[in-house]
Design an enzyme around this catalytic site. Sequence first.
Site, PDB file in Angstrom:
ATOM      1  CG  ASP A 177      40.816  -6.425 -40.817  1.00  0.00           C
ATOM      2  OD1 ASP A 177      40.980  -7.148 -39.806  1.00  0.00           O
ATOM      3  OD2 ASP A 177      41.706  -6.240 -41.647  1.00  0.00           O
ATOM      4  CG  HIS A 178      38.441 -10.812 -37.054  1.00  0.00           C
ATOM      5  ND1 HIS A 178      38.765 -11.418 -38.232  1.00  0.00           N
ATOM      6  CD2 HIS A 178      39.258 -11.349 -36.132  1.00  0.00           C
ATOM      7  CE1 HIS A 178      39.727 -12.271 -38.025  1.00  0.00           C
ATOM      8  NE2 HIS A 178      40.062 -12.258 -36.758  1.00  0.00           N
ATOM      9  CG  HIS A 240      43.763  -9.709 -40.462  1.00  0.00           C
ATOM     10  ND1 HIS A 240      42.487  -9.215 -40.461  1.00  0.00           N
ATOM     11  CD2 HIS A 240      43.651 -11.030 -40.753  1.00  0.00           C
ATOM     12  CE1 HIS A 240      41.643 -10.194 -40.742  1.00  0.00           C
ATOM     13  NE2 HIS A 240      42.321 -11.296 -40.926  1.00  0.00           N
TER      14      HIS A 240
END
Length: 484
Positions: A177-178, A240
């Site tokens: 999950d950047h 996110h």
Amino acid sequence: MVSRVIPVDSFDLVIFGGTGDLARRKILPGLFRRYASGQMPDEGRIIGAARSDMTCDEFRTMVKEAVEEFDPKSAKDTENLEKFLERVFYVAVDAKGDGGWKELGDLLRPDMIRAFYFSVAPSLFGTIAERLKTFELADDDARIVVEKPFGKDLETARALNKSLAEHFHEGQIYRIDHYLGKETVQNLMAVRFGNMLFEPLWNSQYVDHIQITVAETVGVGGRGSYYDTSGAMRDMVQNHLMQLLCLIAMEPPAKFDPDAVRDEKLKVIRALDPVEPHHIVRGQYSASEKCASYREDVENPRSFTESFVAMRCEISNWRWAGTPFYMRTGKRLKARTSEIAVVFKDAPHSIFGAEAGVHRNVLTIRLQPNEGMTLGVTIKEPGPGGMRLVDVPLDMTFAEALGPDAEEVPDAYERLIMDVIRGNQTLFMRGDEVEAAWAWTDPIINGWTNRNDVPKPYDTGSAGPDDALMLMHRDGRRWREIKE
Ligand code: NAD
């Protein structure tokens, strides 16, 4: 202050989908920056693996062009770019068939860290995992990196976890999950758990509410057909926004180690109350003079998928009972910005009288643009005009402290890939976390489907539908302005 670059151990990193959009835009330019910074060792190698038939030289040309297109500034370092390209290889592999796997095996070196990045459609994750084992390319120390979306509901996420678990143990699986790779997100943990100042106030006694906003100005772009089956809830909230919420709300872990951190995040997700339908607003952007509507963009005139969602969430635990968490995200909004705002309560009594007005401390954690943190502090307005109060920002943006080096703060993807090589899973989602997040979002999405819920239209360039403003107004609160 100069940030230290500690090189990682030598590795072979295979990027399945090495010719795809994500690889070209993020992964390959990111790896080049790590090489140029000295973090990727000379013995590190990157092997593109995708369907297209191409030679190593053709792939190197593609990588060079990708770096030039997506990071023109770094690409000016031509000497390092050429050296980096010497460490790049390619093999055509069919994820669904047997072609190319042996050749891939021949390229891999023994006694090196092996990582396999699945930058391909999720439908290929299981088959790649299976073939890596069949062709004996991955032992118990190899790492696999999987991209979002991780399932589209609890059932599919469970199936995906199961198919990966048949070949790899949890300690080998890095679910990206950047947002977790962003500097400020980690800084949030440092600020919370490295200081005495905030933690005593970090609860419902002192915090009035928390706002999490991830606003985009773009529409669905070329991802229309995917997005229309997903929507903002699946595409942004389930991963996110929920990850951000967890980092804000979690208890201090006993140690900064992967499972201790992820255990605490999981407890937050499990403590989230179900969201009442009147505490959630869905929206869909309308056409403007310059831009098409959502339905035109996805070429589905009857689409009921949301491009915006705003909600009020409650966490049922001792720390947070009574403090609402408001989250919103959407496309074609007023500005591109991601921020978390921790809004503290009013002082219990104002000794300065009504004229001084209402002032509140707000800790703003900004993820983009200009990553950083600001604490709003109330002080006396300078000058002889009596006791007037004014809020000023106490800027904790690291750009100030780090000076020119702050520009070199790695992009989220680069940091996360280096963590994979280091074998550190702290900033990656664990399987049970992902499943718990789906278990919370599924009933919300199913409720919309069962009720044939129609998203509210909103203007392109606005802050979302009016109902989203009402969601806060009803509670006597207001959203922060969406601005860059
Ligand atoms: P893409 O369609 O641009 O690229 C897909 C890649 O997979 C290509 O390299 C293609 O050759 C390869 N491929 C397809 N079928 C194959 C097969 N049978 N065997 C071997 N290789 C095969 O996709 P993308 O946009 O790069 O996305 C890749 C993954 O990353 C997806 O899971 C996507 O959801 C995720 N993701 C992408 C982005 C983004 O910005 N592009 C952002 C977040 C997550």
